[in-house]
Design a protein around this motif. Structure first.
Motif, PDB file in Angstrom:
ATOM      1  N   THR A   1      10.467 -28.629  11.670  1.00  0.00           N
ATOM      2  CA  THR A   1       9.962 -28.773  13.016  1.00  0.00           C
ATOM      3  C   THR A   1       9.356 -27.452  13.469  1.00  0.00           C
ATOM      4  N   GLU A   2       8.605 -27.514  14.543  1.00  0.00           N
ATOM      5  CA  GLU A   2       7.931 -26.312  15.029  1.00  0.00           C
ATOM      6  C   GLU A   2       8.893 -25.279  15.583  1.00  0.00           C
ATOM      7  N   THR A   3      10.051 -25.712  16.060  1.00  0.00           N
ATOM      8  CA  THR A   3      11.005 -24.770  16.654  1.00  0.00           C
ATOM      9  C   THR A   3      11.967 -24.183  15.629  1.00  0.00           C
ATOM     10  N   GLU A   4      11.916 -24.684  14.402  1.00  0.00           N
ATOM     11  CA  GLU A   4      12.814 -24.188  13.364  1.00  0.00           C
ATOM     12  C   GLU A   4      12.406 -22.776  12.952  1.00  0.00           C
ATOM     13  N   GLU A   5      13.392 -21.911  12.845  1.00  0.00           N
ATOM     14  CA  GLU A   5      13.131 -20.528  12.459  1.00  0.00           C
ATOM     15  C   GLU A   5      12.713 -20.461  10.988  1.00  0.00           C
ATOM     16  N   ILE A   6      11.743 -19.624  10.697  1.00  0.00           N
ATOM     17  CA  ILE A   6      11.286 -19.432   9.326  1.00  0.00           C
ATOM     18  C   ILE A   6      12.112 -18.316   8.699  1.00  0.00           C
ATOM     19  N   HIS A   7      12.705 -18.597   7.549  1.00  0.00           N
ATOM     20  CA  HIS A   7      13.486 -17.602   6.829  1.00  0.00           C
ATOM     21  C   HIS A   7      12.689 -17.143   5.612  1.00  0.00           C
ATOM     22  N   TYR A   8      12.676 -15.860   5.371  1.00  0.00           N
ATOM     23  CA  TYR A   8      11.982 -15.327   4.203  1.00  0.00           C
ATOM     24  C   TYR A   8      12.650 -14.036   3.775  1.00  0.00           C
ATOM     25  N   PHE A   9      12.376 -13.646   2.547  1.00  0.00           N
ATOM     26  CA  PHE A   9      12.932 -12.427   1.986  1.00  0.00           C
ATOM     27  C   PHE A   9      11.799 -11.675   1.308  1.00  0.00           C
ATOM     28  N   GLN A  10      11.652 -10.421   1.639  1.00  0.00           N
ATOM     29  CA  GLN A  10      10.596  -9.621   1.027  1.00  0.00           C
ATOM     30  C   GLN A  10      11.103  -8.980  -0.258  1.00  0.00           C
ATOM     31  N   LYS A  11      10.294  -9.065  -1.287  1.00  0.00           N
ATOM     32  CA  LYS A  11      10.562  -8.406  -2.557  1.00  0.00           C
ATOM     33  C   LYS A  11       9.274  -7.719  -2.981  1.00  0.00           C
ATOM     34  N   LYS A  12       9.403  -6.546  -3.537  1.00  0.00           N
ATOM     35  CA  LYS A  12       8.220  -5.825  -4.003  1.00  0.00           C
ATOM     36  C   LYS A  12       8.061  -5.991  -5.507  1.00  0.00           C
ATOM     37  N   ILE A  13       6.809  -6.125  -5.921  1.00  0.00           N
ATOM     38  CA  ILE A  13       6.513  -6.144  -7.354  1.00  0.00           C
ATOM     39  C   ILE A  13       6.785  -4.734  -7.872  1.00  0.00           C
ATOM     40  N   PRO A  14       7.601  -4.609  -8.920  1.00  0.00           N
ATOM     41  CA  PRO A  14       7.910  -3.274  -9.446  1.00  0.00           C
ATOM     42  C   PRO A  14       6.652  -2.501  -9.856  1.00  0.00           C
ATOM     43  N   ARG A  15       6.725  -1.199  -9.714  1.00  0.00           N
ATOM     44  CA  ARG A  15       5.571  -0.341 -10.009  1.00  0.00           C
ATOM     45  C   ARG A  15       5.252  -0.240 -11.492  1.00  0.00           C
ATOM     46  N   ASN A  16       6.154  -0.715 -12.339  1.00  0.00           N
ATOM     47  CA  ASN A  16       5.883  -0.646 -13.777  1.00  0.00           C
ATOM     48  C   ASN A  16       5.021  -1.819 -14.252  1.00  0.00           C
ATOM     49  N   ILE A  17       4.514  -2.605 -13.320  1.00  0.00           N
ATOM     50  CA  ILE A  17       3.657  -3.744 -13.666  1.00  0.00           C
ATOM     51  C   ILE A  17       2.243  -3.480 -13.166  1.00  0.00           C
ATOM     52  N   LYS A  18       1.284  -3.686 -14.061  1.00  0.00           N
ATOM     53  CA  LYS A  18      -0.123  -3.621 -13.690  1.00  0.00           C
ATOM     54  C   LYS A  18      -0.666  -5.043 -13.700  1.00  0.00           C
ATOM     55  N   LEU A  19      -1.425  -5.383 -12.682  1.00  0.00           N
ATOM     56  CA  LEU A  19      -1.945  -6.731 -12.528  1.00  0.00           C
ATOM     57  C   LEU A  19      -3.461  -6.759 -12.727  1.00  0.00           C
ATOM     58  N   PHE A  20      -3.929  -7.804 -13.395  1.00  0.00           N
ATOM     59  CA  PHE A  20      -5.354  -7.988 -13.651  1.00  0.00           C
ATOM     60  C   PHE A  20      -5.709  -9.450 -13.416  1.00  0.00           C
ATOM     61  N   LEU A  21      -6.924  -9.686 -12.933  1.00  0.00           N
ATOM     62  CA  LEU A  21      -7.425 -11.040 -12.740  1.00  0.00           C
ATOM     63  C   LEU A  21      -8.562 -11.324 -13.705  1.00  0.00           C
ATOM     64  N   PHE A  22      -8.500 -12.479 -14.307  1.00  0.00           N
ATOM     65  CA  PHE A  22      -9.586 -13.027 -15.109  1.00  0.00           C
ATOM     66  C   PHE A  22     -10.165 -14.179 -14.305  1.00  0.00           C
ATOM     67  N   CYS A  23     -11.426 -14.018 -13.888  1.00  0.00           N
ATOM     68  CA  CYS A  23     -12.084 -15.023 -13.045  1.00  0.00           C
ATOM     69  C   CYS A  23     -13.296 -15.571 -13.791  1.00  0.00           C
ATOM     70  N   PRO A  24     -13.135 -16.702 -14.491  1.00  0.00           N
ATOM     71  CA  PRO A  24     -14.280 -17.281 -15.193  1.00  0.00           C
ATOM     72  C   PRO A  24     -15.275 -17.873 -14.197  1.00  0.00           C
TER      73      PRO A  24
END
Length: 159
Positions: A1-24
């Motif tokens: 419902t619209e009045t229901e509180e949204i629950h979330y948890f923040q997590k960070k991607i570790p710095r030892n990971i490098k990310l790349f995108l392949f966009c065909p």
């Protein structure tokens, strides 16, 4: 419902990971891609994917790349979305064989690659070479770019 509180948890991607995108240079239609998904899944496939949630948490805590590779395992999304897409199948098979983490971006065709910082330069070179080879084979243009994680997440701006 619209009045229901949204629950979330923040997590960070570790710095030892490098990310790349392949966009065909081709597109996939989300509605068509959804139709590729089965209406029913085996219990073992659902359990397999659900177990990856805990593996993700373990990876985020330990920062061990081997845990990330396990966490990226998927039996209910990727196999069906890349079916009949030879470019995506070839790229994903290569990544798996070479211990390069990957996941589809939504229904595809963009693929997100996860590289361990320890050997990222070496893995990036072999990945780029394979992407060129596959692209030449299918007469396909693409973009391959490094991205950085956004640790702020979705944000709302009220006007």
């Amino acid at each position: 419902t619209e009045t229901e509180e949204i629950h979330y948890f923040q997590k960070k991607i570790p710095r030892n990971i490098k990310l790349f995108l392949f966009c065909p240079s081709f597109q996939t239609d989300t509605n068509h891609s959804r139709k590729k998904l089965p209406t029913n899944y085996s219990v073992s496939d659902v359990i397999f994917n659900m177990a990856r949630i805990g593996t993700w948490m373990e990876f985020l805590q330990t920062k061990k790349f081997k845990h990330l590779l396990l966490a990226l395992g998927d039996k209910i999304h990727t196999p069906y979305r890349i079916k009949n897409e030879p470019v995506l199948q070839s790229v994903c098979e290569f990544a798996k064989e070479n211990e390069i983490g990957y996941s589809l971006s939504g229904s595809g065709p963009t693929i997100l690659f996860y590289l361990d910082k320890k050997n990222a330069n070496q893995k990036k070179k072999i990945l780029e070479s394979k992407l060129r080879q596959i692209s030449n084979e299918y007469n396909l243009s693409y973009k391959f770019t490094r991205i950085k994680p956004d640790n702020k997440g979705s944000q709302l701006t009220f006007i």
